[in-house]
Design an enzyme around this catalytic site. Structure first.
Site, PDB file in Angstrom:
ATOM      1  N   TRP A 113      -1.187   4.332   3.937  1.00 38.94           N
ATOM      2  CA  TRP A 113      -2.032   3.097   3.659  1.00 38.94           C
ATOM      3  C   TRP A 113      -0.101   1.676   3.691  1.00 38.94           C
ATOM      4  O   TRP A 113      -0.679   0.964   3.883  1.00 38.94           O
ATOM      5  CB  TRP A 113      -1.872   2.826   1.461  1.00 38.94           C
ATOM      6  CG  TRP A 113      -3.467   3.451   1.157  1.00 38.94           C
ATOM      7  CD1 TRP A 113      -3.499   4.488   0.572  1.00 38.94           C
ATOM      8  CD2 TRP A 113      -4.277   3.086   1.576  1.00 38.94           C
ATOM      9  NE1 TRP A 113      -4.649   4.973   0.749  1.00 38.94           N
ATOM     10  CE2 TRP A 113      -5.107   3.964   1.595  1.00 38.94           C
ATOM     11  CE3 TRP A 113      -4.728   1.566   2.434  1.00 38.94           C
ATOM     12  CZ2 TRP A 113      -6.750   3.574   1.098  1.00 38.94           C
ATOM     13  CZ3 TRP A 113      -5.819   1.511   3.095  1.00 38.94           C
ATOM     14  CH2 TRP A 113      -7.347   2.206   2.572  1.00 38.94           C
TER      15      TRP A 113
ATOM     16  N   ASP B 126       2.547  -1.248  -3.463  1.00 37.58           N
ATOM     17  CA  ASP B 126       1.227  -0.707  -3.678  1.00 37.58           C
ATOM     18  C   ASP B 126       0.879   0.863  -4.777  1.00 37.58           C
ATOM     19  O   ASP B 126       1.144   1.150  -4.438  1.00 37.58           O
ATOM     20  CB  ASP B 126       0.715  -0.213  -3.198  1.00 37.58           C
ATOM     21  CG  ASP B 126      -0.790  -0.393  -2.147  1.00 37.58           C
ATOM     22  OD1 ASP B 126      -1.847  -0.032  -3.353  1.00 37.58           O
ATOM     23  OD2 ASP B 126      -1.428   0.413  -1.600  1.00 37.58           O
TER      24      ASP B 126
ATOM     25  N   LYS C 143      -9.440   2.944  -8.207  1.00 34.72           N
ATOM     26  CA  LYS C 143      -9.082   4.122  -8.816  1.00 34.72           C
ATOM     27  C   LYS C 143      -8.959   4.654 -10.135  1.00 34.72           C
ATOM     28  O   LYS C 143      -9.416   5.514 -10.651  1.00 34.72           O
ATOM     29  CB  LYS C 143      -8.225   4.270  -7.349  1.00 34.72           C
ATOM     30  CG  LYS C 143      -8.766   4.714  -6.187  1.00 34.72           C
ATOM     31  CD  LYS C 143      -7.123   4.293  -5.660  1.00 34.72           C
ATOM     32  CE  LYS C 143      -8.085   4.035  -3.860  1.00 34.72           C
ATOM     33  NZ  LYS C 143      -7.336   3.523  -3.061  1.00 34.72           N
TER      34      LYS C 143
HETATM   35  C1  PLP Z   1      -6.950   2.517  -1.857  1.00 34.66           C
HETATM   36  C2  PLP Z   1      -5.998   2.393  -1.765  1.00 34.66           C
HETATM   37  C3  PLP Z   1      -5.813   1.258  -0.688  1.00 34.66           C
HETATM   38  C4  PLP Z   1      -7.092   0.285  -0.323  1.00 34.66           C
HETATM   39  O1  PLP Z   1      -7.626  -0.608  -1.442  1.00 34.66           O
HETATM   40  P1  PLP Z   1      -8.934  -1.882  -1.028  1.00 34.66           P
HETATM   41  O2  PLP Z   1      -9.416  -1.878  -2.582  1.00 34.66           O
HETATM   42  O3  PLP Z   1     -10.018  -0.590  -0.677  1.00 34.66           O
HETATM   43  O4  PLP Z   1      -8.123  -2.728  -0.134  1.00 34.66           O
HETATM   44  C5  PLP Z   1      -4.457   1.037  -0.810  1.00 34.66           C
HETATM   45  N1  PLP Z   1      -3.784   1.146  -0.986  1.00 34.66           N
HETATM   46  C6  PLP Z   1      -3.750   2.511  -1.459  1.00 34.66           C
HETATM   47  C7  PLP Z   1      -2.342   3.415  -1.909  1.00 34.66           C
HETATM   48  C8  PLP Z   1      -4.466   2.963  -1.990  1.00 34.66           C
HETATM   49  O5  PLP Z   1      -5.160   4.730  -3.198  1.00 34.66           O
END
Ligand code: PLP
Length: 361
Positions: free
Chosen positions: A102, A172, A196
């Site tokens: 990511w 993030d 999540k």
């Molecule tokens: C799942 C995830 C993403 C992607 O998220 P989207 O909302 O589908 O763009 C980005 N960064 C991390 C750390 C993730 O776990």
């Protein structure tokens, strides 16, 4: 058929009590004589609901007055671009620390908007560790430093917030927001896709320090501007109202469980149970991540004999343990054990794993 323990990586399991409440008020929400999905986002009822969710999130995370909370769309992936658009000029350096896939994507998506430097990377060794802080080569005067506190695919988690001096720290938190207490004051900007550990897909939370809203390094359409979104209370256009509402119910549920300290205790206990079962399997199961960097809510595991993966997945699903298939980048299996996964689910998984190893070992 009944609801099973759902280990899905995302969109992920939601607290059952929250789903029940949403079901109970689905047709007639509050006094609206309509569902929450069918009323104006500018009406009194929804505005109250939205403000309540923001207040509850602010209380849960103890977000200081210096930081604004935005409820946006486009997922974490849109933030990969929106962050440099808002925080860096074309010639400014932005530092990225890479501990998994990511972070790599975030760095790559920032390239059209700023000078991206990789300050540290754990790619050698296939993202199984966190580069020690002295290995980082940060750029003095960088517009920000970006890192990924939990690399969801590789199962690598920072258990401490890194010190980057006066440069704004951008993180993030898509898979671990609300999984434990957090010192928000240490960050310039935090972002997290909701699907999540918060609520349904379609919403991304951005928590940004107010002074950073003023940077405005380039002209851009208002929809991409944090300052414009903050000014309009995240309602520059129609927000994802159902996702916002349901996330609000999740915030209340977390508070009822005892808040983030209680979540942290639970998540730590769940992780310990699962890692102990992997490490105690005599090599039948493996997790490649270095001890101090193993993620609490995201546990990839492989089997010594990858030929057994298919049987593991078929049999675990039949046993009521869903969505354990690993990400294609790392193979094997992975268990996502976010806030909504009760310890009973992890117990059921480790019991299954022990039984499977006994039968196939
Ligand atoms: C799942 C995830 C993403 C992607 O998220 P989207 O909302 O589908 O763009 C980005 N960064 C991390 C750390 C993730 O776990």
């Amino acid at each position: 058929m009944s609801r099973a323990f759902n280990f899905s990586a995302g969109p992920a399991a939601l607290p059952e009590a929250v789903l029940q409440q949403a079901r109970d008020e689905l047709l007639e929400w509050r006094d609206e004589r309509a569902s929450v999905m069918e009323v104006s986002h500018r009406g009194k009822a929804f505005v109250e609901c939205a403000e309540e969710a923001e207040r509850d999130l602010r209380a849960l995370l103890a977000v200081p007055e210096s930081h604004r909370i935005l409820f946006l769309q486009g997922g974490a992936t849109q933030q990969f671009a929106q962050i440099p658009m808002n925080l860096a000029g074309q010639d400014d350096v932005v530092d990225y620390v890479l501990t998994g896939a990511w972070g790599q994507k975030a760095a790559s998506e920032a390239k059209p908007y700023a000078q991206v430097r990789i300050a540290a990377s754990a790619e050698v060794g296939n993202f199984t560790r966190i580069p020690a802080r002295p290995e980082w080569s940060l750029t003095p005067g960088a517009a920000y430093v970006h890192y990924t506190p939990n690399e969801t695919i590789h199962g690598v988690e920072f258990h401490q917030v890194p010190d980057v001096g006066n440069v704004p720290l951008v993180a993030d938190f898509s898979s671990t927001i609300l999984s434990r207490p957090l010192d928000v004051d240490r960050f310039g900007l935090i972002y997290a896709g909701a699907q999540k550990n918060i609520g349904p897909a379609g919403l991304v939370i951005v928590i940004v320090r107010e002074d950073l809203l003023e940077r405005a390094p380039r002209p851009m359409a208002k929809i991409f501007s944090y300052a414009a979104q903050a000014k309009e209370g995240s309602m520059l256009n129609t927000p994802p109202t159902f996702a916002w509402y349901l996330s609000g119910l999740v915030f209340k549920w977390i508070a009822q469980q005892g808040g983030l300290a209680a979540m942290a205790e639970r998540n730590r206990a769940k992780a310990e149970l699962l890692y102990a079962s992997i490490d105690g399997s005599g090599g039948f199961y493996r997790n490649p991540v270095e001890g101090g960097a193993r993620a609490w809510v995201k546990v990839p595991l492989t089997q010594q004999d990858a030929g057994l993966d298919k049987a593991f997945l078929v049999e675990s699903e039949a046993a009521g343990l869903l969505a354990l298939k690993g990400h294609r980048a790392v193979g094997g299996m992975r268990a996502s054990i976010y806030n909504a996964m009760p310890i009973e689910g992890v117990r059921a998984l480790v019991d299954f794993m022990a039984d499977f190893a006994r039968r196939k070992g």
